[in-house]
Design a protein around this motif. Sequence first.
Motif, short mmCIF file in Angstrom:
data_model
loop_
_atom_site.label_atom_id
_atom_site.label_comp_id
_atom_site.label_asym_id
_atom_site.label_seq_id
_atom_site.Cartn_x
_atom_site.Cartn_y
_atom_site.Cartn_z
N VAL A 1 0.84 -1.21 0.00
CA VAL A 1 0.00 0.00 0.00
C VAL A 1 0.87 1.26 0.00
O VAL A 1 0.62 2.20 -0.77
CB VAL A 1 -0.95 -0.01 1.21
N ASN A 2 1.90 1.28 0.84
CA ASN A 2 2.77 2.46 0.90
C ASN A 2 3.51 2.69 -0.41
O ASN A 2 3.65 3.84 -0.86
CB ASN A 2 3.78 2.32 2.04
N ARG A 3 3.97 1.62 -1.03
CA ARG A 3 4.71 1.77 -2.30
C ARG A 3 3.78 2.27 -3.41
O ARG A 3 4.17 3.10 -4.22
CB ARG A 3 5.36 0.45 -2.70
N VAL A 4 2.55 1.74 -3.43
CA VAL A 4 1.60 2.18 -4.47
C VAL A 4 1.20 3.64 -4.25
O VAL A 4 1.19 4.44 -5.20
CB VAL A 4 0.36 1.27 -4.47
N LEU A 5 0.88 4.01 -2.99
CA LEU A 5 0.46 5.39 -2.72
C LEU A 5 1.58 6.39 -2.94
O LEU A 5 1.34 7.51 -3.39
CB LEU A 5 -0.05 5.50 -1.28
N ASN A 6 2.82 5.99 -2.64
CA ASN A 6 3.96 6.89 -2.82
C ASN A 6 4.62 6.74 -4.18
O ASN A 6 5.66 7.35 -4.43
CB ASN A 6 5.00 6.63 -1.72
#
Length: 360
Positions: free
Chosen positions: A65-70
Amino acid sequence: MKRFFLHFGFWFVYTLQATLLEMVWMEPLLHKFTQWQQWWISLHIIMVLNIPKILLAYYLMYVTVNRVLNEKGSLRKNIGMAALMCVLAVLLYRVIFNHYVIPYAIYDLAPQKKLLDISRTLLAVMDIGFAAGVAVAIRLGRIQLAGKDREKKLLREKHATELKYLRNQTNPHFLFNTLNNIYALARKKSEDTPDVVMKLSKLLRFMLYESNKDFIPLTEEIRMLDDYLELEKIRYSDRLTITFYKELDAETQMVAPLLLLPFVENAFKHGVSETRFDSYVHIALTLKKGMLTFTIENTKEDNGKDKVTDSIGLSNVRRQLELMYAHHTLDVYNQPNTFKVHLTINLNNHANLALYHSGR
């Protein structure tokens, strides 16, 4: 610490409900045990099967989730890594179930020959997918709520900064107009000049200390208007008639500072000062159950222009009203010989802006 308890609470609640379901599901195999033993065996099973669920859930929540959002790495790569972790979690789930749960947790049953039996693998996918899916959904929901909170905070700060700018703009605008008045009196060598300077000093003191507050009592705003009107009476003497009617049902009612002054200034700068003959300014202010009604009418010369043009002060106060009071009406009537403003504000329904003023 708060986050730890939130996560602990989620897995605690999930483990309890999963244990109850496991008791029902395993009842045919555990019928020889007491209900209390069935509970502990089911809890034991769920605890060990939580390992792949927790590993997958936290990988998806805090890596994928963090990699996709960032926007770190390509979307295809992130989805591929998430899919690989799902496969590994299912394999770990089946290994734990086949080589630990069956022979040890359920007591001396023989391990299943097929590790990846289709039906049991699908059950593993559903079991892991439900736990990880709910955890990720909650994570995404919290991120969305946090984003909305940040957006609201940024909007409040933007409005607060704009409102501060508008108020700071009012001060020099007022000072400019008042100094013009003093200049006119000084040229006439009027004996009233010292009194005007003293009243101006009093008004500037109000602006320096009171205008930096979010809200002030309406009575203080009225007192400031009275002082300003007294100043103008000195300048125009007998050729100006001023009336100021006030009716308040609550003297402690709060209002944004310098909200009414621009209307009064406008009446003199663009009305009375440009009128060659006797003129008037009529003001009425009433407050009933938090509803403020403010009306100001002044004479003006017939210049053939019926279109209302905003001065700096009127444009400024229009924007302040939009920022501070959602429930308000402002009507302007530009007649050939008169100019009238009618304002109503619900003072009990104002914006909650966090204002940061210098020196506070």
